[in-house]
Design an enzyme around this catalytic site. Structure first.
Site, PDB file in Angstrom:
ATOM      1  N   ASP A  13      69.875   5.682 -71.068  1.00  0.00           N
ATOM      2  CA  ASP A  13      70.856   6.629 -70.534  1.00  0.00           C
ATOM      3  C   ASP A  13      70.653   6.937 -69.054  1.00  0.00           C
ATOM      4  OD1 ASP A  13      71.884   6.808 -73.115  1.00  0.00           O
ATOM      5  OD2 ASP A  13      70.548   8.474 -73.621  1.00  0.00           O
ATOM      6  N   LYS A  16      73.101   3.014 -66.536  1.00  0.00           N
ATOM      7  CA  LYS A  16      73.264   1.552 -66.400  1.00  0.00           C
ATOM      8  C   LYS A  16      74.729   1.153 -66.395  1.00  0.00           C
ATOM      9  CE  LYS A  16      70.834   1.088 -70.159  1.00  0.00           C
ATOM     10  NZ  LYS A  16      70.332   2.449 -70.346  1.00  0.00           N
ATOM     11  N   GLY A  17      75.523   1.799 -67.313  1.00  0.00           N
ATOM     12  CA  GLY A  17      76.943   1.443 -67.441  1.00  0.00           C
ATOM     13  C   GLY A  17      77.671   1.630 -66.127  1.00  0.00           C
ATOM     14  N   ALA A  39      73.300   1.644 -78.258  1.00  0.00           N
ATOM     15  CA  ALA A  39      73.548   1.884 -76.832  1.00  0.00           C
ATOM     16  C   ALA A  39      74.864   2.635 -76.647  1.00  0.00           C
ATOM     17  CB  ALA A  39      73.616   0.558 -76.085  1.00  0.00           C
ATOM     18  N   GLY A  40      74.924   3.425 -75.576  1.00  0.00           N
ATOM     19  CA  GLY A  40      76.181   4.078 -75.205  1.00  0.00           C
ATOM     20  C   GLY A  40      76.253   4.063 -73.697  1.00  0.00           C
ATOM     21  N   HIS A  41      77.145   3.283 -73.141  1.00  0.00           N
ATOM     22  CA  HIS A  41      77.236   3.131 -71.685  1.00  0.00           C
ATOM     23  C   HIS A  41      78.551   3.732 -71.199  1.00  0.00           C
ATOM     24  CE1 HIS A  41      74.267  -0.499 -71.959  1.00  0.00           C
ATOM     25  NE2 HIS A  41      73.771   0.625 -72.416  1.00  0.00           N
ATOM     26  N   GLN A 243      69.257   0.327 -73.612  1.00  0.00           N
ATOM     27  CA  GLN A 243      68.115   1.229 -73.787  1.00  0.00           C
ATOM     28  C   GLN A 243      67.286   1.277 -72.487  1.00  0.00           C
ATOM     29  OE1 GLN A 243      68.617  -1.193 -76.693  1.00  0.00           O
ATOM     30  NE2 GLN A 243      70.034   0.425 -77.261  1.00  0.00           N
TER      31      GLN A 243
END
Ligand code: GDP
Ligand code: IMO
Ligand code: MG
Length: 470
Positions: A13, A16-17, A39-41, A243
């Site tokens: 978190d 990165k996105g 993952a959550g971007h 991650q």
């Protein structure tokens, strides 16, 4: 060809996105190599927010090829949903999905949830997306399904063989099989008549759902994604890590880690790109640090239980007295940590859980430089520190206690700054310190929107030398 990997430097978190989305504007290929929808971007563009879990963060550019690499664990139903949601808002990304990637099955999610529930206080705090059990199946090699299996005429037989093999686990842990928990153990271990009907029915249902998902996914399945990532026609290949370094199964804070590699070497494996073909590796770090789930956090500030209580009662806000104490330097650690949660909006993209917050841990960041071979770093969420009188960086552990270096806060908003020179001197000093200790800074992020980003001259020049203008 220029190949750049972007990886998380701490516990995920890190933003990165956002960084990958900015770089993706110039990339031919954006490729995820490991992890799954744990993952959550997040990408914020002109006020519009997009959250990707499985799709690479290049999906908003029509010309970019987006690869879901060989090392990924893919919940195909989640992928179909994510793709449909993106198409609903007018995006139709070019995709390639590695046939070697593994499938996260319904039972993996059930096992993940049951395992966490059984561990009580010792739970890992997983995202419950079935990642651990899917990785287990991959490594035991006998209970796994891969994307390639979606093309097989014998899909049902494969699913059924696995379902019969894992019958004891299904009975123990899958809610659909709870009615069988009183059967004699021999019937469960050797599923004959008592379980045959239900297991077959379950296998049929699971295979049927996979066939439905396969209708959407089939056109994108690729047996040789290395041909896409390694094509001589590419000018710029971008590998997107998931991650963070210390959630890596091997080098991370074991056992409170995820089940796939999270470092640059892991991306090499997951994408079939050898280390010698990677030109640069960029580590993304927040200007402070966060972690979701259990595990060590030497520089933690938040009193997680207190915050969860406030969250539960719906009143997690900073009062004016607390904000004044931040500015004066009299705030308690918990108030500083709470401010990071509130201003940084530190709630998990995947699970909505409140993220634990603390100071930047330089000792770990140095190890992240080594493990990933970082040649550049990005520092995100600098704006979250704007209100702080004093900023700390954990520099080394002495007698099991963290020793800190203290910086004066700049006490002015950085949100609208767009070039390095405009940053307050005290912010420059803080960033210079990180740069000297770690690697040259490529990006400083001062807000969630793609526009709220400072790209350093150093990095622009470096990209230009590689034929990329940004
Ligand atoms: P990822 O998993 O590394 O892609 O990061 P996430 O998207 O899960 O979490 C990062 C969060 O911080 C997202 O909500 C972003 O929109 C937000 N974010 C990214 N950069 C900045 C920044 O510089 N300032 C602020 N305030 N928010 C940011
Ligand atoms: P991105 O890519 C933050 C954490 C979970 C838990 C541990 C194991 O958005 O940075 P898992 O479900 O993987 O078995 O959970 O890893 N975790 C993450 N934390 N960001 C992530 O991804 C994460 N993916 C997994 O919270 O502590
Ligand atoms: Mg995330």
């Amino acid at each position: 060809m220029y190949t750049l990997f972007v990886v998380g430097g701490h516990y995920g978190d890190e933003g990165k996105g956002k960084i990958v989305d900015i770089l993706a504007a110039r990339a031919d290929v954006v490729a995820r190599g490991s992890g799954g929808n744990n993952a959550g971007h997040t990408i914020v563009r002109n006020g519009r927010t997009f959250k990707f879990h499985l799709l690479p963060s290049g999906c908003l550019y029509p010309g970019t090829i987006n690869v879901l690499g060989m090392g990924m664990l893919i919940d195909v139903h989640a992928l179909v949903k994510e793709l449909a949601a993106l198409r609903d808002v007018g995006y139709n990304p070019k995709l390639r999905i590695a046939s070697q990637a593994h499938i996260v099955m319904d039972w993996h999610r059930a096992f993940d949830a049951a395992s966490e529930a059984s561990l009580g206080a010792e739970k890992i705090g997983t995202t419950r997306k079935g990642i651990g059990p899917a990785a287990e199946a991959k490594h035991n090699r006998k209970e796994a399904l891969r994307i390639a299996d979606l093309k097989s005429d014998e899909l049902f037989e494969k699913v059924s063989r696995i379902v019969f093999r894992i019958a004891p686990k299904l009975v123990s842990w899958h809610p659909d099989f709870s009615g069988f928990r009183d059967l004699p153990l021999t019937d469960i271990i050797n599923p004959r008549e008592a379980l045959k009907f239900s297991l077959t029915q379950y296998a049929e249902e699971q295979a049927g759902r996979l066939r439905e998902a396969a209708k959407v996914i089939m056109p994108f399945i690729d047996d040789d994604i290395a041909a896409a990532t390694g094509s001589q026609h590419n000018k710029f290949v971008l590998g997107e890590g998931a991650q963070g370094t210390f959630l890596d199964t091997t080098v991370g804070s074991f056992p409170d880690v995820t089940s796939t590699p999270t470092t640059a070497p892991g991306l090499c494996i997951g994408l079939g790109i050898g280390p010698g073909k990677v030109n640069d590796v960029m580590g993304v770090f927040k200007a402070y640090e966060t972690r979701v789930g259990s595990g060590r956090f030497e520089t933690e500030l938040t009193d997680e239980q207190a915050l969860l209580g406030e969250l539960g009662s719906g009143r997690m806000l900073m009062d004016s007295g607390s904000i004044a104490s931040l500015r004066k330097g009299t705030a308690s650690d918990n108030i500083i940590g709470k401010h990071m949660v509130v201003k940084g909006h530190e709630f998990g993209t995947t699970t909505g859980r409140v993220r634990r917050c603390g100071w930047f841990n330089l000792e770990e960041a140095r190890r992240a430089v080594q493990y990933n071979g970082l040649t550049w770093i990005a520092i995100t969420k600098l704006d979250v520190l704007d209100e702080l009188h004093t900023i700390k960086v954990g520099i080394r552990t002495e007698n099991e206690k963290m020793a800190y270096k203290t910086f004066s806060g700049w006490l002015s908003s950085t949100e609208n700054l767009r070039n390095q020179e405009a940053l307050p001197d005290k912010a420059k000093f803080f960033l210079n310190f990180l740069e000297q200790q770690l690697a040259p800074i490529a990006f400083v992020s001062v807000g969630p929107d793609a526009g709220q980003t400072i790209i350093t001259k150093n990095f622009r020049n470096h990209l230009a030398k590689n034929g990329i203008s940004i």
